[in-house]
Each structure stands twice: as C-alpha cells, then as structure tokens.
Design a protein around this motif. Sequence first.
Motif, PDB file in Angstrom:
ATOM      1  N   ALA A   1      -4.059  -5.729 -24.301  1.00 28.21           N
ATOM      2  CA  ALA A   1      -2.794  -6.306 -24.771  1.00 28.21           C
ATOM      3  C   ALA A   1      -1.688  -5.258 -24.763  1.00 28.21           C
ATOM      4  N   ARG A   2      -2.005  -4.048 -25.181  1.00 28.47           N
ATOM      5  CA  ARG A   2      -1.004  -2.972 -25.174  1.00 28.47           C
ATOM      6  C   ARG A   2      -0.514  -2.670 -23.760  1.00 28.47           C
ATOM      7  N   ARG A   3      -1.360  -2.921 -22.781  1.00 27.73           N
ATOM      8  CA  ARG A   3      -0.990  -2.625 -21.395  1.00 27.73           C
ATOM      9  C   ARG A   3      -0.367  -3.827 -20.696  1.00 27.73           C
ATOM     10  N   GLY A   4       0.021  -4.824 -21.472  1.00 29.08           N
ATOM     11  CA  GLY A   4       0.829  -5.897 -20.918  1.00 29.08           C
ATOM     12  C   GLY A   4       0.125  -7.196 -20.631  1.00 29.08           C
ATOM     13  N   HIS A   5      -1.168  -7.273 -20.874  1.00 27.65           N
ATOM     14  CA  HIS A   5      -1.890  -8.514 -20.630  1.00 27.65           C
ATOM     15  C   HIS A   5      -1.795  -9.443 -21.838  1.00 27.65           C
ATOM     16  N   GLN A   6      -1.869 -10.726 -21.593  1.00 29.57           N
ATOM     17  CA  GLN A   6      -1.858 -11.722 -22.665  1.00 29.57           C
ATOM     18  C   GLN A   6      -3.303 -11.990 -23.080  1.00 29.57           C
ATOM     19  N   VAL A   7      -3.677 -11.505 -24.257  1.00 28.58           N
ATOM     20  CA  VAL A   7      -5.071 -11.537 -24.692  1.00 28.58           C
ATOM     21  C   VAL A   7      -5.242 -12.471 -25.889  1.00 28.58           C
ATOM     22  N   THR A   8      -6.236 -13.338 -25.795  1.00 33.90           N
ATOM     23  CA  THR A   8      -6.645 -14.176 -26.926  1.00 33.90           C
ATOM     24  C   THR A   8      -8.027 -13.719 -27.357  1.00 33.90           C
ATOM     25  N   MET A   9      -8.133 -13.256 -28.602  1.00 31.76           N
ATOM     26  CA  MET A   9      -9.401 -12.762 -29.144  1.00 31.76           C
ATOM     27  C   MET A   9      -9.913 -13.735 -30.185  1.00 31.76           C
ATOM     28  N   VAL A  10     -11.150 -14.221 -29.982  1.00 30.90           N
ATOM     29  CA  VAL A  10     -11.790 -15.142 -30.924  1.00 30.90           C
ATOM     30  C   VAL A  10     -12.972 -14.413 -31.556  1.00 30.90           C
ATOM     31  N   SER A  11     -12.953 -14.280 -32.886  1.00 31.82           N
ATOM     32  CA  SER A  11     -14.018 -13.575 -33.589  1.00 31.82           C
ATOM     33  C   SER A  11     -14.059 -14.019 -35.046  1.00 31.82           C
ATOM     34  N   PRO A  12     -15.062 -13.568 -35.807  1.00 32.62           N
ATOM     35  CA  PRO A  12     -15.133 -13.953 -37.217  1.00 32.62           C
ATOM     36  C   PRO A  12     -14.232 -13.118 -38.129  1.00 32.62           C
ATOM     37  N   TYR A  13     -13.597 -12.060 -37.587  1.00 26.90           N
ATOM     38  CA  TYR A  13     -12.926 -11.096 -38.436  1.00 26.90           C
ATOM     39  C   TYR A  13     -11.440 -10.972 -38.100  1.00 26.90           C
ATOM     40  N   PRO A  14     -10.566 -10.956 -39.112  1.00 29.44           N
ATOM     41  CA  PRO A  14      -9.128 -10.767 -38.867  1.00 29.44           C
ATOM     42  C   PRO A  14      -8.854  -9.417 -38.218  1.00 29.44           C
ATOM     43  N   ALA A  15      -7.816  -9.372 -37.393  1.00 33.74           N
ATOM     44  CA  ALA A  15      -7.540  -8.168 -36.606  1.00 33.74           C
ATOM     45  C   ALA A  15      -6.701  -7.143 -37.335  1.00 33.74           C
ATOM     46  N   GLY A  16      -6.152  -7.477 -38.492  1.00 34.15           N
ATOM     47  CA  GLY A  16      -5.267  -6.540 -39.169  1.00 34.15           C
ATOM     48  C   GLY A  16      -3.825  -6.779 -38.775  1.00 34.15           C
ATOM     49  N   LYS A  17      -3.080  -5.693 -38.575  1.00 36.01           N
ATOM     50  CA  LYS A  17      -1.658  -5.833 -38.296  1.00 36.01           C
ATOM     51  C   LYS A  17      -1.430  -6.484 -36.934  1.00 36.01           C
ATOM     52  N   PRO A  18      -0.362  -7.279 -36.818  1.00 33.91           N
ATOM     53  CA  PRO A  18      -0.075  -7.994 -35.559  1.00 33.91           C
ATOM     54  C   PRO A  18       0.163  -7.024 -34.403  1.00 33.91           C
ATOM     55  N   LEU A  19      -0.145  -7.516 -33.204  1.00 25.68           N
ATOM     56  CA  LEU A  19       0.028  -6.719 -31.988  1.00 25.68           C
ATOM     57  C   LEU A  19       0.646  -7.600 -30.917  1.00 25.68           C
ATOM     58  N   GLU A  20       1.644  -7.084 -30.247  1.00 27.78           N
ATOM     59  CA  GLU A  20       2.309  -7.849 -29.198  1.00 27.78           C
ATOM     60  C   GLU A  20       1.322  -8.205 -28.088  1.00 27.78           C
ATOM     61  N   ASN A  21       1.446  -9.404 -27.564  1.00 32.00           N
ATOM     62  CA  ASN A  21       0.585  -9.929 -26.494  1.00 32.00           C
ATOM     63  C   ASN A  21      -0.834 -10.238 -26.968  1.00 32.00           C
ATOM     64  N   TYR A  22      -1.070 -10.137 -28.265  1.00 30.57           N
ATOM     65  CA  TYR A  22      -2.433 -10.286 -28.793  1.00 30.57           C
ATOM     66  C   TYR A  22      -2.470 -11.443 -29.785  1.00 30.57           C
TER      67      TYR A  22
END
Length: 509
Positions: free
Chosen positions: A45-66
């Motif tokens: 996501a940091r390198r410009g890709h549009q990423v959708t992450m599905v998991s049981p755990y929250p990711a923390g702080k928001p991230l662009e493209n993520y």
Amino acid sequence: MRLTVTILVLTTLAWSVQGYRILSINASPSRSHVIVQEALAKELARRGHQVTMVSPYPAGKPLENYRQIVVPLDSYWKATMSKFMEDQSKIALFMNMPKMNQIMQDAANNTINHPEVQRIIREEPFDLFITGLMSDFVLGVAYQLGVPSVVVCPNAAMEMVNSMVGNPAPLATVPNPMVGATNAMTFTDRLKNLLGKAIEGGFAWYMKTSSEQYYNSNFPRDQFPSYDEVRRNVSLVLINQYFTKTAARPYVQAMVEVGGLQIKPVPDPLPADLQEWLDGATDGVIFFSMGTNLQSSTIPAEKLQALVATFGKLKQRVIWKWDSEDIPNKPANILLKSWLPQDDILAHKNVRLFITHGGLGGIAEAQYHGVPLVGMPMFGDQPFNLERVREEGWAVVVPFADLTEQALTDAVGEVLHNPSYSQKVKELSTLYRDRPLSAMDTAVFWTEYVIRHKGARHMRYSGVDLNFVQMNMLDVWAFLGVLVLVGVKVTLWTCSKCCGKRSAKYKMN
C-alpha cells in the motif's frame, strides 16, 4: 505548463505500472501469522497499490491505499490455547490438534463468507490474491477472481507449502522442521528425519483432507477446479525464514526466502510510557513475551510465582506481555502491557535479554537486533527452534514444564553475565542482515513480478504435477528392470538353445 503535463503523464504511467489492486486474506487465529502477511500488505500500500486486508485483527492507525475488513474470531480460540499452559506434553498437543484445526478452518470459512468480503469478491476487480497457511481452501477465491495467488508462509518450508510448488526436501540433506536436526546429518539424524517426514506427511494429509471439505462446500466442482488443482496453481510462496538462520537448502523459483519480513529497518516510535520505561532503564531491560496465542493470565500459580519471584530480584526492568489487569504483589520493576510492539522494543538499545516461547518470528527479530534469549518452549516447533539457537550459542533453554524460580534465575543470570551470548548473537545479526535486498524489498519485487507477468507461469516447476512414483523415477526404474530381466531371459534362452544344438551335433559325430 509543459512540466506539469510531464509530471501528470509520468504519474499516470507509474500508476499503470505499479497501482495494482490486491486482496489479502488471512483468518489465522494466530496473530503472529497475520502480522507477517500484514507487513507485506501495508508495504504494498505504501508503494502505491490499492490493498484490501481481511483479518481478525484491527490494523491500528489508518494508512493510505490500505483498506481493512475485520472479521472477529470466535471466543473459544483462547480457551483452546490456554490448555497448553495446563499440559505441554506431546500427547496433549496431538489431542488438541483436531480442535485447533477446526478452529482455523472455521475462522477462514466465516471470513470468506462474511457479507462484506463476499461483496468485494463479486463486485470489485483485483490483480492478485494473497493468503496465508493452514486454511488454504481459500485459494478458491483466486480462481473466483481470475487472478494469480501468492502464499505467505510464516514458518519454515513444510510439506503443506512444498507441495504447492513442488519444492524438494531431500531426506538426506534437509532437516525436517519438526525434528530439529542440523546440517550435516548423521545416520541417527537421518533416521529421525525419516520419522519426522512420516509424521509431517500424516499431519499434512489430515490438514489437506479437512481443508478439501471446506473447499468443496464453498467452491463446487461443477463451477471450480479441484482443490488440488487450485493448490498447484499458486504462483509464489514467500517463506519467512533465511538460510543464515536455518540451513542452506534447495528451492524452486516459485519459493522465495524472505526471513524477517515483519522486521522494520527503522523501528516505529514507541508509546510514551514504553519509551520512558526503556530510556530510564540504566541497568537494562528484560522483555518477556509468550507470543500472541498463549494467555499469560492462564499460567499455573506455581509457575507464575516462579516468574514473579525471579523478576523481582533483578535490578533490570522487565516488560511483560500480560493480558489481564494486574498481577498480585507485582514488583515495582515490572511493567505489564496487554499488547506490545515486539520488533520495536527489541530494537531499543537498552534491551539486554528476551524471554520467549520460541516462535520463529520472535527468534528472527531477536537475532536481527542482536538480543540473546532465554527460551521457554511450549509446543509445536518451539522446542526445536530454541534447541537450534542454544546450539548456536546465544540462548539458554528452560522448558516450561521444568520452570522453577531457581531454574529461571540461573538461566537469566547466565545470559546476562556471560558476554559470550551477546557476542554470538551480534555476530549472527551481522550475518542475518547481510543480503542483496532486504526481506521486504525481495517480497515486494517478486509479488509485483507475479502480477506483471500474469501469474508468472514460466516460474512453475513441472515437478509439482508429478506423484511420488514419477518424481522418484520408480516407473522408469521398474521399466528398465523389466527390460534387463527380459534381456537376461532372452540371453539365457538363446544360450540354452545354442548349447542344445551344439550338444546334439556332438552326439551325431
């Protein structure tokens, strides 16, 4: 104006080359497994890709493209894992294995059938599908989306992932992860390796059989290829290990070592209280964590007392991953936290010792940051992981079943006051870090490579389609044996005929 247009054109071209849409699903109840895949997803996501992450755990702080979709776990996972605190025997492990497997399969099944996950699978286009290990029936999603698939394996290269890409594991030269032998193996080691391979093969068969049932219920055979076909269609496996930590071994092109994938070259800033606790530790800090699966609050009373008594006598500060409110009579030198940024803490200059259960992720982080260990293995590959580290000279091992105040005091004192442990891990840290590309850069390159080349079929090893007989040339050797046998028979028959005619001729004379 011309410069602006040029920048816009270049930006558009860069997006067309790099801006892929990636769906990443990991429903593992083990958060340490999710962390490894999540690290790759965030970097993409940091390198410009549009990423959708599905998991049981929250990711923390928001991230662009993520974008993250959280599908919570059922609560009985914690209850199952707490049983390992009560009984660490191998029999108990095997007895609990079916339950653990069912929990993992159910979690993955609930995840891919979550309404929001189903919606994006039906409605949104993607260029790549990424998933983890153990519940590999979700690979059917890749076929459903019509995209290549990448598997991120948080452990060593086991049969479950080797079979996806046809990766070889010669019994004579590659120690089985569940045996703990090192290169080069003696006759006894190779005998143990054969036994370990048989056990692992049985475990892999059990896992794949149960996973296939979930696959068939989600991906009917009249609409989808078979479970085996989908598994053998994986484009890339990223293995979270590195040969300087394990051993040199053969790999096919579709399996790439990225050991330490979750380790950040530059640690993230720590929370203020943790930073203050670490910075103010003039005598150093001991970090104690039993990983993401085991709950510290379920530690038996006598073991807990041994830990508290040992830590209370130390002049070092202790950071303890603890999941409940407090510990009765907690010494002032202990800081409790329910969740800790392990990699970032180990990177701090004042951390002098890491007490760990022996997961590969924690061992890799400790080696990278040059922190020696006291190991308390619980189950699975942990005893073998720590035994190898002990043999390398930067850990003392105290099995959890043998934990007493005296045993832990002796182990901690040995590592803290004998400089050989710290010196050895610093040597190995230099070796572990010395690579042509970082683990993350390597993983990102090959992930993007697979997308660019539409699944990179040219990397596919033909051995993945061969069965045991074909792979070991048994059919060819059998054919040649038959030819030799026929040749010998024909020769003997010819000789007997010739000898018979000659004998008859002599009689006539």
